[in-house]
Design a protein around this motif. Structure first.
Motif, PDB file in Angstrom:
ATOM      1  N   PHE A  27      16.491   9.830  49.009  1.00  0.00           N
ATOM      2  CA  PHE A  27      17.606   9.936  48.311  1.00  0.00           C
ATOM      3  C   PHE A  27      17.746  11.162  47.583  1.00  0.00           C
ATOM      4  CE2 PHE A  27      18.229   9.381  43.486  1.00  0.00           C
ATOM      5  CZ  PHE A  27      19.558   9.102  43.639  1.00  0.00           C
ATOM      6  N   LEU A  28      16.789  11.821  46.981  1.00  0.00           N
ATOM      7  CA  LEU A  28      17.069  12.977  46.222  1.00  0.00           C
ATOM      8  C   LEU A  28      17.220  14.093  47.015  1.00  0.00           C
ATOM      9  CD1 LEU A  28      16.396  13.450  43.114  1.00  0.00           C
ATOM     10  CD2 LEU A  28      13.939  14.409  43.731  1.00  0.00           C
ATOM     11  N   HIS A  84      19.790  13.562  35.956  1.00  0.00           N
ATOM     12  CA  HIS A  84      18.763  12.697  36.637  1.00  0.00           C
ATOM     13  C   HIS A  84      18.764  10.993  35.612  1.00  0.00           C
ATOM     14  CE1 HIS A  84      16.591  15.823  38.613  1.00  0.00           C
ATOM     15  NE2 HIS A  84      17.448  16.855  37.733  1.00  0.00           N
ATOM     16  N   TYR A  90      12.805   7.168  47.318  1.00  0.00           N
ATOM     17  CA  TYR A  90      13.456   8.078  46.471  1.00  0.00           C
ATOM     18  C   TYR A  90      13.435   9.578  46.869  1.00  0.00           C
ATOM     19  CZ  TYR A  90      14.481  10.316  42.111  1.00  0.00           C
ATOM     20  OH  TYR A  90      15.161  11.075  40.800  1.00  0.00           O
ATOM     21  N   GLN A 100      16.683  -1.878  42.727  1.00  0.00           N
ATOM     22  CA  GLN A 100      16.313  -0.586  43.104  1.00  0.00           C
ATOM     23  C   GLN A 100      14.699  -0.334  43.311  1.00  0.00           C
ATOM     24  OE1 GLN A 100      14.969   2.154  40.992  1.00  0.00           O
ATOM     25  NE2 GLN A 100      14.836   0.789  39.235  1.00  0.00           N
ATOM     26  N   SER A 101      14.142  -0.974  42.310  1.00  0.00           N
ATOM     27  CA  SER A 101      12.685  -0.736  42.286  1.00  0.00           C
ATOM     28  C   SER A 101      11.729  -1.146  43.572  1.00  0.00           C
ATOM     29  CB  SER A 101      11.965  -1.544  41.094  1.00  0.00           C
ATOM     30  OG  SER A 101      12.426  -2.786  41.027  1.00  0.00           O
ATOM     31  N   PHE A 156      20.091   5.904  42.518  1.00  0.00           N
ATOM     32  CA  PHE A 156      19.458   5.474  43.332  1.00  0.00           C
ATOM     33  C   PHE A 156      19.671   4.105  43.885  1.00  0.00           C
ATOM     34  CE2 PHE A 156      15.155   3.584  44.672  1.00  0.00           C
ATOM     35  CZ  PHE A 156      15.169   4.185  45.812  1.00  0.00           C
ATOM     36  N   ARG A 161       8.311   9.671  36.290  1.00  0.00           N
ATOM     37  CA  ARG A 161       8.303  10.900  37.478  1.00  0.00           C
ATOM     38  C   ARG A 161       8.495  12.196  36.440  1.00  0.00           C
ATOM     39  NH1 ARG A 161      13.191   8.168  38.952  1.00  0.00           N
ATOM     40  NH2 ARG A 161      12.132   7.129  40.628  1.00  0.00           N
ATOM     41  N   TYR A 175      12.772  -0.427  46.340  1.00  0.00           N
ATOM     42  CA  TYR A 175      12.977   0.781  47.384  1.00  0.00           C
ATOM     43  C   TYR A 175      12.325   1.987  47.008  1.00  0.00           C
ATOM     44  CZ  TYR A 175      15.689  -2.810  49.666  1.00  0.00           C
ATOM     45  OH  TYR A 175      16.092  -4.006  50.259  1.00  0.00           O
ATOM     46  N   LEU A 176      11.635   2.097  46.055  1.00  0.00           N
ATOM     47  CA  LEU A 176      11.246   3.323  45.587  1.00  0.00           C
ATOM     48  C   LEU A 176      10.693   4.407  46.663  1.00  0.00           C
ATOM     49  CD1 LEU A 176       9.574   2.480  41.856  1.00  0.00           C
ATOM     50  CD2 LEU A 176      11.804   3.656  42.635  1.00  0.00           C
ATOM     51  N   GLN A 213       8.090   3.377  36.161  1.00  0.00           N
ATOM     52  CA  GLN A 213       9.358   4.446  37.095  1.00  0.00           C
ATOM     53  C   GLN A 213       9.108   5.965  36.212  1.00  0.00           C
ATOM     54  OE1 GLN A 213      12.378   1.461  38.864  1.00  0.00           O
ATOM     55  NE2 GLN A 213      12.600   3.581  38.536  1.00  0.00           N
ATOM     56  N   MET A 246      18.278   6.092  37.931  1.00  0.00           N
ATOM     57  CA  MET A 246      18.191   4.865  38.484  1.00  0.00           C
ATOM     58  C   MET A 246      19.587   4.201  39.121  1.00  0.00           C
ATOM     59  SD  MET A 246      19.173   1.382  37.458  1.00  0.00           S
ATOM     60  CE  MET A 246      19.086   1.462  35.414  1.00  0.00           C
TER      61      MET A 246
END
Length: 350
Positions: free
Chosen positions: A301-302, A137, A298, A291-292, A146, A124, A294-295, A122, A143
């Motif tokens: 979501f952000l 963050h 992201y 949650q992984s 999210f 980024r 549904y990445l 994960q 995580m």
């Protein structure tokens, strides 16, 4: 003469032994003595980071057991612990990462880590925003945040006016679930383990109601008091007796998102669920999630959660511990409810 490279001591948090119940500080140790060169080896494709903030999360407890049936392997005894972290790139042999970049990834519980893009989970880059604390963050925009977003919208499929119950509601995930539910037009009740946390839910986080589960002799009766017409959505962070009580109070075609089972993690023989028959008679959908899965959501979501925060529609509560040496205590404290909000360890200044 080759270029002289600075070598520094790299303080680390190691796992001393596998655990049976909840973690304690003595299951971990802060070790000095390991040294590291402050450069990324040429040709390695790696980049060296200075860890700034580390995240303490309940899932880490499962990695402290000698159990290989989980979605993530256990830690190795005598080696550093790992978890979600925020770090600044110091040196890089990867053209995608340059000195000064801020990254989020699963990193080592240590002052400096050498990462490789293909191995860092994960990973980024983090775009800093002066209106949002960088440590968010790891929580609100990381995580836990999210997890709340994906679990509430994708698993719970909320509708305006529905009744929502959130357990461990003042924690890193629960506090955002409740606020998203309120923004969606739901009636929201949360449970927590102290008067201070209950007050927080009602007075700062905007829950309609909240209660201290430790003061309730009968959880079924408590839920009937707050939800006389039943529960449409239950966001479950604890499992155990709370899940059993909820099953007695769900409405027809209710949804239960299984996010965590923290009440069972200290038990060598976790108790079963006794009221599962209600899932048939009431056609309840119960779904566990990570949650992984549904990445791909992201970026959406952000955008949404950053907007809500800047508009003052949501708040986020953080519990900051200072210094890598406090990390074992901070992690152990999660399982006794010592933290208020998202538990973070500051390793170094931004």
């Amino acid at each position: 003469m080759g270029e002289e490279v600075e070598v520094v001591e790299n303080k680390q948090v190691l796992l001393k032994k596998y655990i049976e119940g909840v973690p304690t500080e003595t299951d971990m140790e802060v070790k000095l003595g390991n040294t590291i060169e402050l450069r990324a080896p040429k040709g390695s494709g790696c980049f060296l980071v200075k860890n700034l903030y580390l995240s303490c999360d309940p899932y880490m407890r499962s990695r402290m057991r000698d159990f290989h049936g989980s979605y993530i392997p256990p830690f190795v005894i005598g080696r550093r612990i790992e978890g979600f972290g925020l770090a600044r790139v110091v040196d890089s042999d990867d053209p995608d990462f340059k000195p000064g970049d801020i990254i989020s990834a699963i990193t080592g519980w240590e002052e400096y880590s050498l990462l490789r893009k293909s191995d860092a989970l994960q990973l980024r880059k983090v775009e800093l925003d002066h209106e949002i604390p960088i440590s968010y963050h790891l929580g609100l925009l990381g995580m836990p945040g999210f997890t709340a977003y994906a679990g509430f919208y994708e698993i719970c499929s909320p509708k305006k006016g529905e009744n929502v119950f959130v357990s461990a509601a003042s924690g890193a995930v629960g506090q955002l679930v409740g606020q998203l539910a309120k923004l969606h037009g739901c009636f929201v009740v949360g449970s927590a383990g102290s008067k201070q946390k209950v007050d927080l839910l009602k007075n700062r986080l905007g829950f309609d109601e909240a209660f201290n589960y430790k003061e309730e002799a009968d959880l079924d009766a408590a839920l009937k008091r707050f939800f006389p017409e039943g529960i449409d959505i239950y966001f479950d962070n604890v499992g155990g007796s709370m899940l059993d009580a909820v099953l007695l109070n769900m409405r027809v075609r209710g949804r239960i998102a299984l996010c965590g089972m923290v009440s069972l993690q200290s038990l060598s023989n976790p108790q079963g669920v006794h009221n599962l028959f209600n899932a048939i008679s009431k056609r309840i959908r119960i779904e566990g999630f990570l949650q992984s899965d549904y990445l791909h959501l992201y970026p959406q979501f952000l955008e949404h959660v950053k907007g809500y925060y800047k508009e003052g529609k949501i708040v986020y509560i953080e519990d900051m511990s200072e210094g890598l040496e406090t990390a074992p205590s901070a992690l152990a404290g999660l399982f006794s409810g010592r933290n208020i909000g998202k538990q973070v360890v500051r390793v170094a200044t931004d």
